[in-house]
Design an enzyme around this catalytic site. Sequence first.
Site, PDB file in Angstrom:
ATOM      1  N   CYS A  83      28.723  -6.197  52.410  1.00 39.20           N
ATOM      2  CA  CYS A  83      27.710  -5.703  51.708  1.00 39.20           C
ATOM      3  C   CYS A  83      26.302  -6.303  51.642  1.00 39.20           C
ATOM      4  CB  CYS A  83      28.253  -5.234  50.217  1.00 39.20           C
ATOM      5  SG  CYS A  83      27.049  -4.312  49.184  1.00 39.20           S
ATOM      6  N   HIS A 135      33.803  -2.987  50.409  1.00 33.27           N
ATOM      7  CA  HIS A 135      34.330  -4.207  49.864  1.00 33.27           C
ATOM      8  C   HIS A 135      35.748  -4.173  49.958  1.00 33.27           C
ATOM      9  CE1 HIS A 135      30.658  -5.551  47.459  1.00 33.27           C
ATOM     10  NE2 HIS A 135      30.524  -4.657  47.899  1.00 33.27           N
ATOM     11  N   GLU A 173      37.401  -6.977  49.680  1.00 33.78           N
ATOM     12  CA  GLU A 173      37.926  -7.924  48.875  1.00 33.78           C
ATOM     13  C   GLU A 173      38.336  -7.091  47.266  1.00 33.78           C
ATOM     14  OE1 GLU A 173      35.023  -7.257  49.179  1.00 33.78           O
ATOM     15  OE2 GLU A 173      33.575  -8.049  47.635  1.00 33.78           O
TER      16      GLU A 173
END
Lengths: 232, 607, 89, 89
Positions: A85, A194, A196
Amino acid sequence: MRIGVVTFPGSLDDRDAARAIRLAGAEPVALWHGEHDLHGVDALVLPGGFSYGDYLRCGAIASLSPIMAEVIGAANSGMPVLGICNGFQMLTEAHLLEGGLIRNDHGSFICRDQGLRVENALTDWTGGFAAGQEITIPLKNGEGGFIASAETLERLEGEDRVVVRYVGVNPNGSLNDIAGISNARGNVVGLMPHPEHAVEPGFGPDTADAMRSGTDGITFFTSVIERMLVSA
Amino acid sequence: MTAVTTTPSRGIADTVAHAISTPEKEQPFDALGLTPGEYAEIRQILGRRPTSGELAMYSVMWSEHCSYKSSKKYLRQFGEKVSPAMKKNLMVGMGENAGVLDVGEGWAVTFKIESHNHPSYIEPFQGAATGVGGIVRDIISMGARPVAVMDALRFGDIDDPDTARVVHGVVSGISFYGNCLGLPNIGGETWFDRVYQGNPLVNALSVGVLRHEDLHLANATGAGNQVVLFGARTGGDGIGGASILASDTFSEGGPTKRPAVQVGDPFAEKVLIECCLELYREKLVEGIQDLGAAGISCATSELASNGDGGMFIELDKVLLRDPTLTAEEILMSESQERMMAVVTPEKLAGFLAVTAKWDVETSVLGEVTDTGRLVIDWHGEEIVNVDPRTVAVDGPVYDRPVAYPAWQDALQADSASALPRPTDAATLREQFLALLGSPNLADPSWITDQYDRYVMGNTALSFPDDAGMIRIDEESGLGFVIATDANGRYCQLDPYRGAQLALAEAHRNVAVTGAVPVGISDCLNFGSPENPEVMWQFSQTVDGLADGCLALEIPVTGGNVSFYNQTGDQPIHPTPVVAVLGVIDDVARRVPSGWQDDGHNIYLLGV
Amino acid sequence: MPTIVVEVMPKAELLDPQGKAVAGALGRLGKTRFTSVRLGKRFEITVDGHVDDAVLAEVQELADSVLSNSVIEDVVGIHVLEAPAGETH
Amino acid sequence: MPTIVVEVMPKAELLDPQGKAVAGALGRLGKTRFTSVRLGKRFEITVDGHVDDAVLAEVQELADSVLSNSVIEDVVGIHVLEAPAGETH
Ligand SMILES: Nc1ncnc2c1ncn2[C@@H]1O[C@H](COP(=O)(O)OP(=O)(O)O)[C@@H](O)[C@H]1O
């Protein structure tokens, strides 16, 4: 295996990236934007957030940070680097990746569980996927629209450097539904979504099996660990 | 940027000595919102006329917003109607920046809900954004890391041409500020009703977590300790009142055009959060006070009042964004993203190293004294010399007239039983579709999709669940749950019961996730307290909430009162937004709303 | 203090969703004679001291390297502001 | 087709976080003679037909009502672009 996570003023998902690295089996190392020191890490993650408020252009001011000189050097010598991002935006601002990211076509920030297709499963960060595999990971951005000139797009497509593509919905008007790209060598990857945030059951995106159980994102991190073990 | 802090040309300050020698000087107290009685009281407290700086401080600190002068009398109940069980987990109760609850395993949670209604009507984006920023600073000042936000919103008629301006501005303002701070938005409410047309409600909530030993209270103790202002520079934001002072006192310059709006900088606040947390972690501060409404006036007088001595400040040490500001304007400025800290002299160097690391501008303004007075100098001359408690604590308290609304009985008598009851399929179908299509039942995901619910990686419940849940401890799974509710129409019908219904709904929304409710915070949105019928609604609401809390045995840990929510003399419906916080031992055992699996039985519980 | 203005626009051949959104809004207002809108940035930079060729060259270099991203934007103008806009209010 | 440029800046007395961030970045690059930066918007509006006083008046009105938010911004300039920037590349 030590993977650095750089914190810039305004980084937000740095602790999440560190958690993902830990869950994937490597040691996260916190790095500070103001230093010229990568502390001997084996790979790097530039995390999401709003570095410097995303003022001027997203990632632009962060790309001038002292540590970015080291990141650029390491990337050019082959170290695996993942920009997520805001990190992706920094990589384009630092010209490690081509194209640019601009305001979403609908004008608003958007947070959603996003369907993606892994187009290139050969990069340092996607080796654990199968080419063509469809995955779901969270997406959250205000300026995620990928743009590039016609020739750049043609080159990216021709050289198989589109790493992931949006499926179902194109959430931000990205050209060719591009959600992530790599450099020619495949060690530097930038992603708008994302990974994560899809590493731990109970805190990821919804799946058909159960709410918040999606963990498709962990493979980005296990991929790089495996790649480094092989090359070590 | 270089600091240009030259003495402003028109800023020849009204000193204490000058005030003593010019007792008859006329002062614009009414334009600043003070009554003749309040002005007389200030003169009596001081034994002289106030300087223009003192007048500025009293006027903002004695405003309804800061002094709670109309509501204090009622809010006391929250501290009185309590059982021992309600105090058990309460580490810090009402009266501090935010209440703090012990949630076990050495962890504590602090939370508060606050209004930013009027600014959000004038400039919806910035108004709502700075509303989020303000409540988050309250949380930081307790020593906690903010970990979530919520927003309870009320807008006018969805078909009114002005509503889109307000709705989209407010939602994108909250989205911008909250997302940029990296705080997951885990819930809220959205409601449309004509009564909020000229007066939308924007109530922002934030929750923070801390270890017990990290709890800090904002007070200035220990003579010789340094008083430090850090964060954004002070500009001419939100200080309409001070330009009245300036123009009245110094006619040659004329009134400056000072904007009433504040522009938020979430990036500066994010950096401030990390900077404050590092200061706490390294034990470099005694206490930190956030600057919100009333800016430096509020921070200095509150810090000094909560301490045991006094304070001395050199106001010309304040770093300015606009060098033309007068002393009064600096005292009243509501510039965002600022904090005030009390630091021992030995730790000052360490403190400054941390703020420098985070690129946060810092200036030492003065020190804690043992005089019991708050003294403020401007270029070497004394412009304020007051007992800080008279500014911040012992302000006026009103017992406003209360009257049972003339229309109340008729409203209640006009019940739903008077409505036609169609039985034919076509009309029923039409009504059902009308319901489905009504904005208040429609899917709010166009709002919630603009909010980051993933950041921090601990969100266990959020949209579309009726409560938000956050994991506090990654090892044990300990977490908190929070829900906000209010129904202004119920409260219009019966404010006592309506408030209890709001409380009960939020309580249920927390309980059904599997959590144990442990405390509430509330934001009481009402019309003008000078309207006796509004005051009746307010008194009933507080009675209802206090009795409800006693029955449920959970304490009120803090909250906010917002009066003067009306268009012309038409008040909004009484809208007490109640936030209930609960604790769950292990978020893995949460119970989400909605059907989870095929074949499960469905039961209807209750009466 | 003198002020230098730097103007940056999105490259003509690339998408400009913000400009497009404004054009769409104008169209909905019935302003159909405005056929397209592009949205760029205008920097006002206050300079401590005189503006000479060296300063302008420095600003040009900053405009190209920091204030714009040459992959997606063009610097379309750099000039000294006679009456600084900020001081007219 | 002629192009009209509309320039909008944040009000001088209000905080401009963007400009502040850019000024901070310039400072860290050692460019200390640039004491402050403000960041506004630059619209390029393409007009179908001739630009006369009526069109300029219309643009002025749009600039005040749509292109800027008068609570926090000022329209600091409206002018016709001689050589449209977009066409020089
Ligand atoms: N302004 C808002 N901010 C954040 N979440 C919101 C907001 N408005 C509604 N929500 C969320 O949308 C969901 C549905 O809200 P609502 O329609 O009020 O639920 P219900 O009707 O079940 O009480 C909830 O998860 C709620 O938290």
